[in-house]
Scaffold this motif. Structure first.
Motif, PDB file in Angstrom:
ATOM      1  N   GLU A  68       0.254  -0.917  -0.676  1.00 18.13           N
ATOM      2  CA  GLU A  68       0.099   0.239  -0.268  1.00 18.13           C
ATOM      3  C   GLU A  68       0.526   1.200   0.310  1.00 18.13           C
ATOM      4  N   LEU A  69       0.827   2.483  -0.976  1.00 15.07           N
ATOM      5  CA  LEU A  69       2.284   2.810  -0.938  1.00 15.07           C
ATOM      6  C   LEU A  69       0.830   4.333  -1.303  1.00 15.07           C
ATOM      7  N   VAL A  70       1.420   5.484  -0.749  1.00 13.03           N
ATOM      8  CA  VAL A  70       1.312   6.399   0.160  1.00 13.03           C
ATOM      9  C   VAL A  70       1.638   8.007  -0.190  1.00 13.03           C
ATOM     10  N   SER A  71       1.519   8.594  -1.132  1.00 16.25           N
ATOM     11  CA  SER A  71       3.203   9.515  -1.331  1.00 16.25           C
ATOM     12  C   SER A  71       1.901  10.306  -0.088  1.00 16.25           C
ATOM     13  N   VAL A  72       3.230  10.952   0.334  1.00 15.86           N
ATOM     14  CA  VAL A  72       3.001  12.442   1.835  1.00 15.86           C
ATOM     15  C   VAL A  72       3.931  12.791   1.278  1.00 15.86           C
ATOM     16  N   GLN A  73       3.856  14.236   1.953  1.00 17.85           N
ATOM     17  CA  GLN A  73       5.122  15.368   2.298  1.00 17.85           C
ATOM     18  C   GLN A  73       5.395  15.655   3.949  1.00 17.85           C
ATOM     19  N   GLN A  74       6.616  14.885   3.953  1.00 13.92           N
ATOM     20  CA  GLN A  74       6.780  15.421   5.743  1.00 13.92           C
ATOM     21  C   GLN A  74       7.101  17.303   6.045  1.00 13.92           C
ATOM     22  N   GLU A  75       5.977  16.856   7.239  1.00 12.49           N
ATOM     23  CA  GLU A  75       5.754  19.002   7.188  1.00 12.49           C
ATOM     24  C   GLU A  75       6.624  17.805   8.258  1.00 12.49           C
ATOM     25  N   GLY A  76       6.393  17.549   9.727  1.00 12.44           N
ATOM     26  CA  GLY A  76       7.103  17.458  11.423  1.00 12.44           C
ATOM     27  C   GLY A  76       8.124  15.993  11.099  1.00 12.44           C
ATOM     28  N   SER A  77       8.503  15.834  11.869  1.00 19.06           N
ATOM     29  CA  SER A  77       9.625  15.019  12.665  1.00 19.06           C
ATOM     30  C   SER A  77       9.285  14.101  11.852  1.00 19.06           C
ATOM     31  N   VAL A  78       9.986  12.548  11.225  1.00 19.06           N
ATOM     32  CA  VAL A  78       9.110  11.542  10.708  1.00 19.06           C
ATOM     33  C   VAL A  78       8.995  10.865  11.357  1.00 19.06           C
ATOM     34  N   SER A  79       9.354  10.452  12.962  1.00 22.62           N
ATOM     35  CA  SER A  79       7.860  10.016  13.755  1.00 22.62           C
ATOM     36  C   SER A  79       7.173  10.227  13.758  1.00 22.62           C
ATOM     37  N   ASP A  80       6.368  12.019  13.509  1.00 25.41           N
ATOM     38  CA  ASP A  80       5.171  12.022  13.416  1.00 25.41           C
ATOM     39  C   ASP A  80       4.142  11.735  12.613  1.00 25.41           C
ATOM     40  N   LEU A  81       5.168  11.404  11.179  1.00 23.00           N
ATOM     41  CA  LEU A  81       4.767  10.691   9.478  1.00 23.00           C
ATOM     42  C   LEU A  81       4.173  10.233  10.016  1.00 23.00           C
ATOM     43  N   LEU A  82       4.879   8.420  10.781  1.00 23.76           N
ATOM     44  CA  LEU A  82       4.681   7.942  11.268  1.00 23.76           C
ATOM     45  C   LEU A  82       3.724   6.893  11.994  1.00 23.76           C
ATOM     46  N   LEU A  83       3.305   7.533  13.025  1.00 30.15           N
ATOM     47  CA  LEU A  83       2.096   8.033  13.936  1.00 30.15           C
ATOM     48  C   LEU A  83       1.129   8.672  12.644  1.00 30.15           C
ATOM     49  N   LYS A  84       0.999   9.567  12.076  1.00 29.85           N
ATOM     50  CA  LYS A  84      -0.002   9.904  12.093  1.00 29.85           C
ATOM     51  C   LYS A  84      -0.639   9.281  10.823  1.00 29.85           C
ATOM     52  N   GLU A  85       0.460   8.276   9.603  1.00 24.41           N
ATOM     53  CA  GLU A  85      -0.182   7.668   8.818  1.00 24.41           C
ATOM     54  C   GLU A  85      -0.429   6.633   8.551  1.00 24.41           C
ATOM     55  N   GLU A  86      -0.150   5.370  10.025  1.00 25.67           N
ATOM     56  CA  GLU A  86       0.207   4.864  10.393  1.00 25.67           C
ATOM     57  C   GLU A  86       0.865   3.932   9.515  1.00 25.67           C
ATOM     58  N   LEU A  87       2.543   4.343   9.096  1.00 31.18           N
ATOM     59  CA  LEU A  87       3.036   3.307   8.272  1.00 31.18           C
ATOM     60  C   LEU A  87       4.642   2.467   8.449  1.00 31.18           C
ATOM     61  N   ASP A  88       4.867   1.859   7.927  1.00 27.42           N
ATOM     62  CA  ASP A  88       5.705   1.193   7.609  1.00 27.42           C
ATOM     63  C   ASP A  88       6.810   1.225   7.894  1.00 27.42           C
ATOM     64  N   ALA A  89       6.987   2.118   6.911  1.00 29.19           N
ATOM     65  CA  ALA A  89       7.837   3.160   6.420  1.00 29.19           C
ATOM     66  C   ALA A  89       8.333   4.519   4.956  1.00 29.19           C
ATOM     67  N   TYR A  90       8.628   4.796   5.202  1.00 28.70           N
ATOM     68  CA  TYR A  90       8.687   5.806   4.612  1.00 28.70           C
ATOM     69  C   TYR A  90       9.682   6.642   3.934  1.00 28.70           C
ATOM     70  N   LEU A  91       9.958   6.584   2.324  1.00 28.29           N
ATOM     71  CA  LEU A  91      10.655   5.969   1.444  1.00 28.29           C
ATOM     72  C   LEU A  91      10.967   7.421   0.810  1.00 28.29           C
ATOM     73  N   THR A  92      11.997   8.187   0.722  1.00 26.37           N
ATOM     74  CA  THR A  92      12.362   9.096  -0.236  1.00 26.37           C
ATOM     75  C   THR A  92      13.434   9.736  -0.866  1.00 26.37           C
ATOM     76  N   PHE A  93      13.353  10.187  -2.210  1.00 23.25           N
ATOM     77  CA  PHE A  93      14.357   9.588  -3.368  1.00 23.25           C
ATOM     78  C   PHE A  93      15.076  10.923  -3.002  1.00 23.25           C
ATOM     79  N   GLN A  94      16.423  11.728  -3.127  1.00 21.13           N
ATOM     80  CA  GLN A  94      16.773  12.379  -3.450  1.00 21.13           C
ATOM     81  C   GLN A  94      17.844  12.528  -3.509  1.00 21.13           C
ATOM     82  N   ASP A  95      18.365  13.543  -4.864  1.00 19.01           N
ATOM     83  CA  ASP A  95      20.364  13.369  -5.127  1.00 19.01           C
ATOM     84  C   ASP A  95      20.559  12.408  -4.845  1.00 19.01           C
ATOM     85  N   ASP A  96      19.773  10.915  -6.227  1.00 16.15           N
ATOM     86  CA  ASP A  96      20.238   9.847  -6.479  1.00 16.15           C
ATOM     87  C   ASP A  96      20.087   8.793  -5.000  1.00 16.15           C
ATOM     88  N   LEU A  97      19.950   9.649  -4.092  1.00 17.28           N
ATOM     89  CA  LEU A  97      20.133   8.502  -2.397  1.00 17.28           C
ATOM     90  C   LEU A  97      18.732   8.479  -2.064  1.00 17.28           C
TER      91      LEU A  97
END
Length: 363
Positions: A68-97
């Motif tokens: 289940e893939l969800v497109s979300v932008q990080q506004e606060g801390s990653v931990s808050d995002l994981l709790l708010k969206e009930e995510l198992d993981a959060y992936l970001t891709f920037q500058d080939d990282l």
């Protein structure tokens, strides 16, 4: 014979006690069924992954991987995002990282997420190789036919199939443990009840030998132990559809030996208990450790002193034999040592039982 008379009385007594009969025959099936459904892990749990900045190819691969893939932008801390969206993981891709933040509390989903991340890395590397090869081909440095191709994979399963579940891998140990536990509990408490109610004292006041009493109890309870074993094994095989690679008759033989060891063990410990509560108190000390040393945990990886303790446990040999038959499909030539040890333990415990009755009468 006197021991047959004792056995006949035990059989009649159990038939009259419907609660004991149900505990011996129905309770193992109920618990085994419950554990069967609890450990049905043949399907991976769907991971909920948040993403930001992933390429179209990455998103397409993740969606094909049944997450289940969800497109979300990080506004606060990653931990808050994981709790708010009930995510198992959060992936970001920037500058080939590719940055992956795991929700460590989602223990059942992390393994799947790591596998998906590994797939993304492989795909990204393959795309880079493809671009390099195309550029080299345009410059005439290599021929198009020289481009690398995907690896062909042939999957073959031994000692199971692609439908093998986690429950199938632990079922040999669970079946042996449930047989051991219920026979131990019921035989021990039943003999204790006979002693506390004075039945054993009246029996000891007769010319019946101690050996006749012990063998009478073993025969009487042993018949029901065999019936319980047959019901549990056939129920597991034909109702719960547990995979048995070897002969079901070997499975029955092993469990019957386990039952007789448990029977003799329960009778022995009951002579040292003065109440049913004290008999139950033996369970955490004598019975519960058996399940850990039966093979549920890899004994070879334990510390040496724990391995020594494991090898004096009856279920260590019972679990080893059941695993050899049910999972590896081995025969009597591969398990005879385990069977002989179980038989030897049953004989030794029987002799000790006869000697233990000296506590109540010397004959």
């Amino acid at each position: 014979m006197r021991m047959l008379a004792v056995a006949e009385r035990i059989i009649q007594q159990i038939f009259k006690d419907r609660r004991t009969l149900a505990l011996m025959l129905v309770a193992p099936l109920f618990i085994l069924t419950l554990v069967f459904f609890l450990f049905q892990t043949d399907q991976d749990s769907v991971a909920r992954i948040g993403e930001a900045g992933l390429t179209d190819h990455m998103i397409e691969q993740l969606e094909e991987a049944d997450v289940e893939l969800v497109s979300v932008q990080q506004e606060g801390s990653v931990s808050d995002l994981l709790l708010k969206e009930e995510l198992d993981a959060y992936l970001t891709f920037q500058d080939d990282l590719l940055k992956v933040t795991y929700n460590a509390s989602s223990t059942t989903a992390i393994g799947g997420v790591k596998a998906r991340v590994a797939g993304l890395r492989q795909q990204h590397f393959a795309m880079q190789v493809e671009e390099v090869m195309m550029t080299a081909a345009e410059k005439g440095l290599v021929q198009p036919d020289d481009a690398p191709s995907l690896l062909n994979v042939e999957e073959v399963y031994e000692f199971g199939s692609d439908e093998t579940t986690f429950f199938d891998t632990i079922s040999p140990f669970l079946i042996g443990f449930f047989v051991f536990f219920f026979v131990f509990l019921i035989s021990g408490i039943s003999l204790l009840r006979e002693r506390t109610t004075g039945t054993l004292d009246r029996l000891l006041a007769t010319p019946v030998k101690r050996s006749d009493i012990v063998f009478g109890y073993l025969i009487g309870y042993g018949i029901f132990a065999i019936i319980q074993t047959v019901i549990v094994v056939f129920y597991s095989t034909y109702i719960l559809d547990i995979q048995i690679a070897g002969s079901i008759w070997y499975v029955l033989l092993i469990n019957c030996l386990i039952a007789f060891v448990a029977l003799a063990f329960g009778l022995l410990l009951s002579t040292f208990a003065n109440s049913e509560l004290q008999m139950v108190q033996f369970i955490p000390i004598v019975v519960i450790p058996q399940i850990f040393f039966a093979g549920l945990l890899p004994v070879d990886s334990l510390q040496e002193w724990l391995q020594v303790i494991a090898k004096i446990m009856p279920l260590y040999y019972g679990g080893d034999a059941l695993k050899a038959v049910m999972i590896f499909g081995q025969g009597i030539g591969d398990i005879y040592i385990d069977l002989l040890i179980l038989l030897g333990l049953a004989i030794v415990l029987t002799v000790v039982n006869i000697a233990a009755l000296k506590k109540y009468r010397k004959i």
